[in-house]
Design a protein around this motif. Structure first.
Motif, PDB file in Angstrom:
ATOM      1  N   GLY A  67       0.810  -1.214   0.000  1.00 39.34           N
ATOM      2  CA  GLY A  67       0.000   0.000   0.000  1.00 39.34           C
ATOM      3  C   GLY A  67       0.841   1.260   0.000  1.00 39.34           C
ATOM      4  N   PHE A 124      -4.623   2.389  -0.054  1.00 40.66           N
ATOM      5  CA  PHE A 124      -5.215   1.306   0.740  1.00 40.66           C
ATOM      6  C   PHE A 124      -6.694   1.114   0.421  1.00 40.66           C
ATOM      7  N   SER A 171      -6.492  -0.978  -2.593  1.00 38.24           N
ATOM      8  CA  SER A 171      -6.105  -2.347  -2.232  1.00 38.24           C
ATOM      9  C   SER A 171      -7.289  -3.134  -1.696  1.00 38.24           C
TER      10      SER A 171
END
Length: 227
Positions: free
Chosen positions: A150, A177, A180
């Motif tokens: 990340g 993130f 992700s």
């Protein structure tokens, strides 16, 4: 003080030196894949397995194993863990200090990120068995790998004007993130072709983490049922 520190890290374990060569060991792994006798080791899967195990030969992990080949088993494992922690901190240091403006630093960041994903793919495609229940160390390393991933993608996003807003590094970490996790709130999104490509790559790569986490817990459930 030194004994106390070693006690914290090593516990009561005692291992003998085994003169383990990083390069020879990895060549042995390549040979095992090359001679693979698994019933489904053919075609695209076989080519992919050979590509992964061969590519890892050109990254620092094998070199570190070679440098410390005369150390005992647990010392080498601790050194590898230190390397993983440093890799996790490296992109954060880049972001905080604004070093993402330097191309070499960004290339190095991507290089180390590729190594991490090759390692993850090796866990998926080079190991057929479930993780052992006792192998919690691998799970913990996966968490650090996820954080590194990340942060490393955040460095890439900060290296150019790819988004719909001017980002601070906190914004880049947040977007990375969120991507992700495949959430996608929409407040920050890529507007250039390169930004869209990188975001897409990150989503596909992040799936490997979900696969490995699921593999770990499903393996744990399988062993529990077997008992």
């Amino acid at each position: 003080m030194r004994k106390t520190f070693r006690k914290i890290l090593r516990g009561e374990h005692s291992f003998q030196e085994d003169n383990h060569s990083g390069y020879q060991h990895h060549i042995g792994k390549i040979s095992e894949v090359w001679k693979g006798k698994n019933h489904d080791d053919y075609g695209i899967l076989r080519l992919y397995r050979l590509l992964i195990i061969t590519a890892l030969f050109f990254f620092p992990g094998v070199l570190i194993d070679e440098i410390f080949k005369f150390k005992n088993y647990i010392t080498r494992k601790l050194i590898v863990e230190l390397y993983v922690l440093l890799k996790t901190l490296f992109p954060l240091i880049i972001l905080v200090n604004g070093w993402y403006v330097y191309p070499f630093v960004c290339y190095l960041n991507v290089y180390l990120l590729i190594e991490t994903y090759l390692y993850l793919f090796s866990k998926i495609f080079l190991e057929y068995q479930h993780f052992k229940v006792s192998n919690k160390r691998t799970l913990l390393m996966l968490v650090f790998n996820f954080i590194e991933s990340g942060l490393s993608f955040a460095v890439v996003y900060m290296s150019g004007d790819y988004m719909n807003v001017d980002m601070e590094y906190i914004d880049a970490i947040y977007f990375s993130f969120v991507t992700s996790a495949t959430v996608g709130y929409g407040d920050i999104h890529p507007v250039t072709h390169f930004g869209k490509i990188i975001s897409t790559i990150q989503i596909f790569c992040s799936i490997s983490f979900f696969v490995l986490f699921f593999n770990f817990f499903s393996g744990k459930a399988h062993q529990t049922n077997a008992q």
